[in-house]
Design a protein around this motif. Structure first.
Motif, short mmCIF file in Angstrom:
data_model
loop_
_atom_site.label_atom_id
_atom_site.label_comp_id
_atom_site.label_asym_id
_atom_site.label_seq_id
_atom_site.Cartn_x
_atom_site.Cartn_y
_atom_site.Cartn_z
N PHE A 43 0.84 -1.20 0.00
CA PHE A 43 0.00 0.00 0.00
C PHE A 43 0.87 1.25 0.00
CE2 PHE A 43 -3.76 -2.19 2.29
CZ PHE A 43 -4.00 -2.90 1.15
N PHE A 44 1.97 1.21 0.75
CA PHE A 44 2.89 2.35 0.74
C PHE A 44 3.40 2.60 -0.68
CE2 PHE A 44 3.65 1.92 5.40
CZ PHE A 44 3.40 3.24 5.71
N ALA A 48 -0.67 4.91 -1.04
CA ALA A 48 -1.81 4.97 -0.13
C ALA A 48 -1.27 4.90 1.29
CB ALA A 48 -2.77 3.83 -0.40
N ASP A 49 -0.58 5.96 1.72
CA ASP A 49 0.14 5.83 2.99
C ASP A 49 -0.81 5.78 4.18
OD1 ASP A 49 -0.49 8.39 2.48
OD2 ASP A 49 1.45 9.25 3.00
N PHE A 50 -1.94 6.49 4.09
CA PHE A 50 -2.85 6.44 5.22
C PHE A 50 -3.47 5.06 5.34
CE2 PHE A 50 -6.84 7.13 7.44
CZ PHE A 50 -6.38 7.83 8.54
N VAL A 51 -3.85 4.49 4.22
CA VAL A 51 -4.43 3.15 4.26
C VAL A 51 -3.41 2.15 4.79
CG1 VAL A 51 -5.52 1.36 2.89
CG2 VAL A 51 -5.96 3.72 2.38
N ALA A 53 -0.88 2.75 6.85
CA ALA A 53 -0.70 2.91 8.29
C ALA A 53 -1.91 2.37 9.04
CB ALA A 53 -0.48 4.37 8.63
N ALA A 54 -3.11 2.58 8.47
CA ALA A 54 -4.32 2.04 9.11
C ALA A 54 -4.26 0.53 9.12
CB ALA A 54 -5.56 2.53 8.37
N GLN A 55 -3.77 -0.03 8.03
CA GLN A 55 -3.64 -1.49 7.97
C GLN A 55 -2.71 -1.99 9.06
OE1 GLN A 55 -4.42 -3.78 5.30
NE2 GLN A 55 -2.89 -5.35 5.50
N LEU A 56 -1.57 -1.31 9.22
CA LEU A 56 -0.63 -1.72 10.27
C LEU A 56 -1.25 -1.57 11.64
CD1 LEU A 56 2.88 -0.37 9.33
CD2 LEU A 56 2.12 -2.69 9.43
N LEU A 57 -1.89 -0.43 11.87
CA LEU A 57 -2.40 -0.14 13.22
C LEU A 57 -3.56 -1.06 13.57
CD1 LEU A 57 -2.08 1.94 15.54
CD2 LEU A 57 -3.95 3.16 14.52
N ILE A 58 -4.51 -1.17 12.64
CA ILE A 58 -5.75 -1.88 12.97
C ILE A 58 -5.58 -3.38 12.82
CG2 ILE A 58 -8.17 -2.12 12.40
CD1 ILE A 58 -8.12 0.77 11.53
N TYR A 59 -5.01 -3.80 11.67
CA TYR A 59 -4.88 -5.23 11.45
C TYR A 59 -3.81 -5.84 12.35
CZ TYR A 59 -7.84 -6.77 7.68
OH TYR A 59 -8.89 -7.16 6.94
N VAL A 60 -2.57 -5.35 12.13
CA VAL A 60 -1.45 -6.04 12.77
C VAL A 60 -1.42 -5.72 14.26
CG1 VAL A 60 0.99 -6.45 12.64
CG2 VAL A 60 -0.25 -5.86 10.59
N GLY A 61 -1.63 -4.43 14.59
CA GLY A 61 -1.56 -4.06 15.99
C GLY A 61 -2.81 -4.40 16.76
N GLN B 61 -9.43 4.06 -2.05
CA GLN B 61 -8.77 4.08 -0.74
C GLN B 61 -9.79 4.22 0.38
OE1 GLN B 61 -5.44 6.58 -0.34
NE2 GLN B 61 -4.62 6.04 -2.32
N ILE B 68 -11.16 -2.22 6.18
CA ILE B 68 -10.29 -2.51 7.31
C ILE B 68 -11.06 -2.35 8.62
CG2 ILE B 68 -8.30 -1.64 8.58
CD1 ILE B 68 -7.01 -1.00 5.95
N CYS C 136 1.29 11.66 7.01
CA CYS C 136 0.63 11.16 8.21
C CYS C 136 1.67 10.48 9.10
CB CYS C 136 -0.52 10.23 7.88
SG CYS C 136 -0.16 8.99 6.68
N PHE C 139 0.71 9.12 12.56
CA PHE C 139 -0.13 7.93 12.46
C PHE C 139 0.72 6.69 12.14
CE2 PHE C 139 -3.59 5.56 10.18
CZ PHE C 139 -4.35 5.36 11.30
N SER C 146 2.91 -0.03 17.51
CA SER C 146 1.97 -1.04 17.99
C SER C 146 2.37 -2.43 17.51
CB SER C 146 0.56 -0.72 17.54
OG SER C 146 0.44 -0.97 16.17
#
Lengths: 192, 102, 455
Positions: A43-44, A48-51, A53-61, B61, B68, C136, C139, C146
C-alpha cells in the motif's frame, strides 16, 4: 521501486500460503502478520500511505493481537493443533489451484488501459479526472479526511462519505457492546 | 519493470485464494477467522491498486479503509463468539458446532 | 517512493557526480545508495540510544538506591559499561528450550527490534532531518510502535513456559488497552496543529517556549502528562511493567531467553522509550526549538538560509531535540526506581476507568477550545488579531489543501531523483508557513468557505 514491490509481493504471497499450510495456530498468526505487514508495504508503494498505516495499526496491531489472544485463551494444550485430514487438504488445494488459475486468467485477460479510456469516454471526460495526487503523491491524508467529512475537492461530482462514516461509527459502537456482552464472564448460579 | 495494475491484482488474487482455502480447510474457529482476514486483504489490495492505476481515484482508498474498519469489528465479534463457543464446548473445532442449542 | 525522502538530497548529489570507476550513476542506483547511507545513520542512532540509556539507567538506579552504579569500565563514570555488557551477551550461549516452538521463539526478538527501529524512520530529529517525511507521520509512528506488542506476545507464547505465557497475556491485554489513550492523547496537539506531519508540527512551535503546544491551552497541558503516563505504560516500564514482573513472573515474556536474543528485547525497549519520548518532545515540548526567543529566531533564519550555517543550526536543533527526549527518558528511569509496581488489575483499571475517559474529555476540550477562545476574545476586545494557531482546525486544513492544490500547477516532480522535493522541505519553514496564510488572503477565504461546508 520494482525491487521493493517484488520483495513485498513475494512476502505477502508466501505468507498467505504459509498460513494455509501451517498447522500450529501460533505459526498461522505469525505468517498472517508477515502477509498483512507486507501488504501494508504494498500500500505504501501504491501511494496509499494512510491506508497502509491504518492497515498496520488496525490489522497487525489490533486484530491480530486479538486473534493471538483468542488462540491463547482457547488453547487446551501447549500448542494447539487441530489436524485436517489429508484428503480434505488435497481436495481443497486442487480446488484452490483451479480457482487461482481462473482468477489469473481473468485478470491477465482484461485490457485495463482500454477499459479505462472507454469508461472515461462514457462518462464524458476526454482527459482523466484530476487526480488527488498531482504533485504530492502519497499525500492522501487531507483528501481522505475531507472525503470522510463529505467534501470532495478532487472530484466535485462525488457525494463524499459522511453517511457511511457515521454508519461505520455506529456499527463500531454496536460491535463494542455486542462483543462485550457475548464475551462477558458468566457467573454460575446466575440463572442462565 | 515498474509494477503495474496486473501485478497488484495477481497479488490480491493469491491472497484471496489462500484465504478461501484457509477458510475451507481449517477446522479451528480462529483459523477460519484468519482466512476471512486474508480474503478481505486480497480485496483491499485490489481496491488500492485500482485507486492508483485507474480513474477510480480516491474512492478506492476510502473503500479499503471501510473494509479494514469493518474487518476489525468482524474479528471482535467473531472472537467473542469463539470464546463463548469454547466456554460451552471446551474446544473451538468448528465441526463440533453441529447442534443448534446451547 | 511517494513521500518526501531525505535520501533524495544525497541522491541528487550522487546524480551529479561522475564517479571515475563506474561512470555516471543511474538515478535508481543513486537512490538506493543514498537510502543505504541514511539507513546506516539511523541504525547507529538506534544502536547508540539503548547503550546510553542502559548506562543511564544503571547509574540512575545506583544513585537513587544510594549506590555508585558502574564505576570501573571505561574510566571514572563507567560509561563503557553497556559496551562491556554487549560483548558479554554476544559470548553467551543462545539457548532455545526443547518445548519451545523454535521458529517463533527465535524470530520474536527480531520483530520487537524491527518494530522499534522502524519507528525511527518517521521521527524527525531537526528541521527537515527525517528519513521519510510522510504526511501522516504520527499515524505511521503509532502504527509501527503497535507492532512491537506482537513480537512480545509471540515470545511469551512460543517459549512454552507458564511464566512467559502469563507475561505475554498480560502484555497483550495491557497494550491493547493502553493504545487507545496513547492515540487520543497524541491527537490533542494534532488538533492544535492541524497536521499529522511530525516535521510540520515541530516547525510550528518555533519562536519561543510559549508557542510550544504544551502551553497552547489547558487541555494540551494536561494531555502532556497523561501522554507521558500512557507512554511509560506502553513501553512496559515500571510501574506498569507487569509483563516482566520479576517478583511474580521471574522475567515474564523473556524468562527463557538468553544472550543476544535477550538483549534484543532490551534494545527494542530502550529504543522505543526514546521514540515515544521523542514524539512527546515534538508534540508538546517544541521539538528542536530551544524555546528562547533570542536563540530561536536567528536559528530559524539560519535554517531557512541553508548552507553550512543552516546545517550547523540543524545540528544544534538535533542536539536540543535529543536532550529533551533524553530528559523524558531519564524521568521514566527515575519513576521506575521510585514507585512500586501496580497489580495487573490496577493497571487495567487505571487505563480503562481513568486514562481513557480523561483523554476523551481532553480531546473534546481541545476541539472546542479554539471556538471558545475566539468567541471570548472577540467579546472582550472586538477585532482581536487572529493568529494562525487560533484558527479552527477545519479552516487550516482547507487552507493547507488549497495551497497544495495551487502549488501543484508547477511541473510535478515525482520519483527517485526528484530535485524539487528536497527543496519543498526548505521552503515550508516556520516563517513562511505562518506568514503565507496571512498574506494569501484569497486562499484563506477559499479555505474558510470550504471549512463552512465542512461544518
Amino acid at each position: 521501486m520494482s525491487i521493493l514491490f517484488t520483495i513485498f509481493a513475494l512476502a505477502a504471497c508466501l505468507g498467505a500460503v504459509a498460513v494455509v499450510i501451517s498447522q500450529s495456530m501460533a505459526r498461522m498468526a505469525f505468517w498472517l502478520v508477515v502477509s498483512l505487514g507486507s501488504t501494508a508495504g504494498l500500500f505504501f508503494l501504491a501511494d496509499a500511505d494512510f491506508v497502509a498505516a491504518a492497515q498496520l495499526l488496525i490489522y497487525v496491531g489490533g486484530t491480530l493481537v486479538l486473534l493471538v489472544f483468542g488462540v491463547m485463551l482457547t488453547a487446551s494444550g501447549p500448542y494447539l493443533k487441530i489436524q485436517t485430514s489429508p484428503a480434505e487438504t488435497v481436495v481443497a488445494g486442487l480446488i484452490g489451484l483451479l480457482f487461482l488459475f481462473m482468477v489469473f486468467a481473468t485478470v491477465s485477460g482484461v485490457d485495463w488501459e482500454g477499459t479505462k479510456t472507454k469508461m472515461l469516454a462514457e462518462n464524458g471526460q476526454s482527459t482523466p479526472t484530476e487526480k488527488f495526487d498531482d504533485q504530492s503523491e502519497g499525500d492522501t491524508l487531507r483528501p481522505l479526511g475531507l472525503a470522510l467529512l463529505g467534501v470532495r475537492p478532487d472530484s466535485p461530482n462525488s457525494p463524499g462519505y459522511l453517511l457511511p462514516f457515521e454508519i461505520a461509527s455506529v456499527h463500531l459502537l454496536v460491535v463494542l457492546i455486542g462483543a462485550a456482552y457475548l464475551a462477558r464472564a458468566k457467573r454460575r448460579g446466575d440463572g442462565s | 519493470m515498474q509494477p503495474d495494475l496486473t501485478s497488484y491484482l495477481l497479488v490480491g488474487a493469491v491472497l484471496f485464494v489462500c484465504g478461501v482455502v484457509c477458510m475451507a480447510t481449517k477446522r479451528n474457529g480462529i483459523g477460519v477467522l484468519m482466512g476471512v482476514e486474508l480474503v478481505l486483504n486480497g480485496a483491499n489490495v485490489n481496491f488500492v491498486a485500482f485507486s492508483k492505476y485507474t480513474a477510480l481515484g480516491l474512492d478506492g482508498q476510502v473503500f479499503s479503509l471501510f473494509v479494514i474498519v469493518l474487518a476489525a469489528a468482524e474479528a471482535a465479534v467473531a472472537l467473542a463468539i469463539a470464546l463463548n463457543f469454547y466456554n460451552n464446548h471446551l474446544t473451538i473445532d468448528v465441526d463440533r458446532a453441529n447442534k443448534l442449542k446451547g | 517512493m511517494s513521500t518526501t525522502l531525505a535520501a533524495n538530497s544525497i541522491a541528487e548529489f550522487l546524480n551529479e557526480t561522475d564517479l571515475w570507476f563506474i561512470g555516471k550513476l543511474s538515478p535508481e542506483t543513486a537512490l538506493i545508495i543514498s537510502a543505504c547511507i541514511h539507513a546506516a545513520i539511523l541504525f547507529h542512532v538506534f544502536a547508540v540510544c539503548p547503550a546510553v540509556f542502559i548506562w543511564l539507567e544503571r547509574k540512575g538506579s545506583g544513585r537513587i538506591q544510594d549506590r555508585l552504579g558502574p564505576t570501573r569500565v571505561g574510566g571514572r563514570f563507567g560509561w563503557l559499561q553497556s559496551l562491556a555488557d554487549g560483548i558479554k551477551l554476544v559470548q553467551k550461549e543462545d539457548l532455545c528450550p526443547p518445548v519451545a516452538d523454535a521458529m517463533l521463539f527465535k524470530s520474536a526478538p527480531y520483530i520487537v527490534c524491527l518494530a522499534s527501529f522502524a519507528a525511527f524512520v518517521v521521527l524527525p530529529f531537526s528541521h527537515g532531518w527525517v528519513a521519510v517525511s510522510a504526511d501522516c507521520g504520527l499515524f505511521i509512528m503509532l502504527a509501527i510502535l503497535s507492532l512491537e506488542v506482537f513480537g512480545i506476545i509471540m515470545a511469551g507464547y512460543s517459549s512454552g513456559s507458564k511464566w512467559s505465557l502469563f507475561g505475554g497475556m498480560r502484555e497483550a491485554a495491557q497494550m491493547v488497552s493502553y493504545e487507545i489513550p496513547l492515540a487520543i492523547c497524541s491527537l490533542i496537539p494534532v488538533v492544535a496543529a492541524g497536521s499529522l506531519n511530525l516535521g510540520e508540527i515541530g516547525d510550528m512551535q518555533g519562536g519561543a517556549f510559549w508557542n510550544w503546544f504544551i502551553f497552547h491551552d489547558p487541555f494540551t497541558f494536561v494531555a502532556f502528562f497523561v501522554y507521558f503516563v500512557v507512554a511509560t505504560a506502553s513501553c512496559k516500564r515500571a510501574p506498569f511493567d507487569l509483563a516482566e514482573a520479576e517478583s511474580e513472573l521471574v522475567g515474564g515474556f523473556h524468562t527463557e531467553y538468553s544472550g543476544m536474543r535477550w538483549s534484543y528485547f532490551f534494545m527494542g525497549e530502550y529504543a522505543s522509550m526514546f521514540a515515544v519520548c521523542g514524539v512527546a518532545a515534538i508534540l508538546f515540548l517544541g521539538g528542536w526549538h530551544t524555546g528562547l526567543p533570542f536563540l530561536d529566531v536567528p536559528l530559524a533564519w539560519l535554517r531557512a538560509e541553508g548552507g553550512v550555517e543552516g546545517y550547523l543550526a540543524n545540528v544544534l536543533g538535533a542536539g536540543v531535540f535529543a536532550s529533551k527526549a533524553s530528559f523524558l527518558v531519564f524521568v521514566q528511569i527515575w519513576v521506575r526506581w521510585t514507585l512500586p509496581r501496580l497489580r495487573i488489575d490496577q493497571v487495567m483499571i487505571t487505563c480503562l476507568k481513568y486514562l481513557v475517559p480523561i483523554s476523551c474529555f481532553l480531546f473534546l476540550g481541545a476541539v472546542i477550545w479554539p471556538l471558545v477562545f475566539i468567541l471570548v476574545s472577540n467579546a472582550i476586545t472586538p477585532g482581536t488579531v487572529r493568529t494562525t494557531i487560533m484558527e479552527p482546525i477545519g479552516a487550516r486544513v482547507a487552507v493547507g489543501y488549497t495551497e497544495k492544490k495551487q502549488s501543484s500547477d508547477s511541473p510535478s516532480s515525482i520519483g527517485p531523483s526528484a530535485p524539487a522535493e528536497s527543496d519543498a522541505w526548505g521552503s515550508s519553514g516556520p516563517a513562511e508557513k505562518h506568514s503565507s496564510t496571512d498574506v494569501k488572503g484569497g486562499s484563506l477565504t477559499v479555505g474558510l468557505s470550504t471549512a463552512e461546508v465542512v461544518r
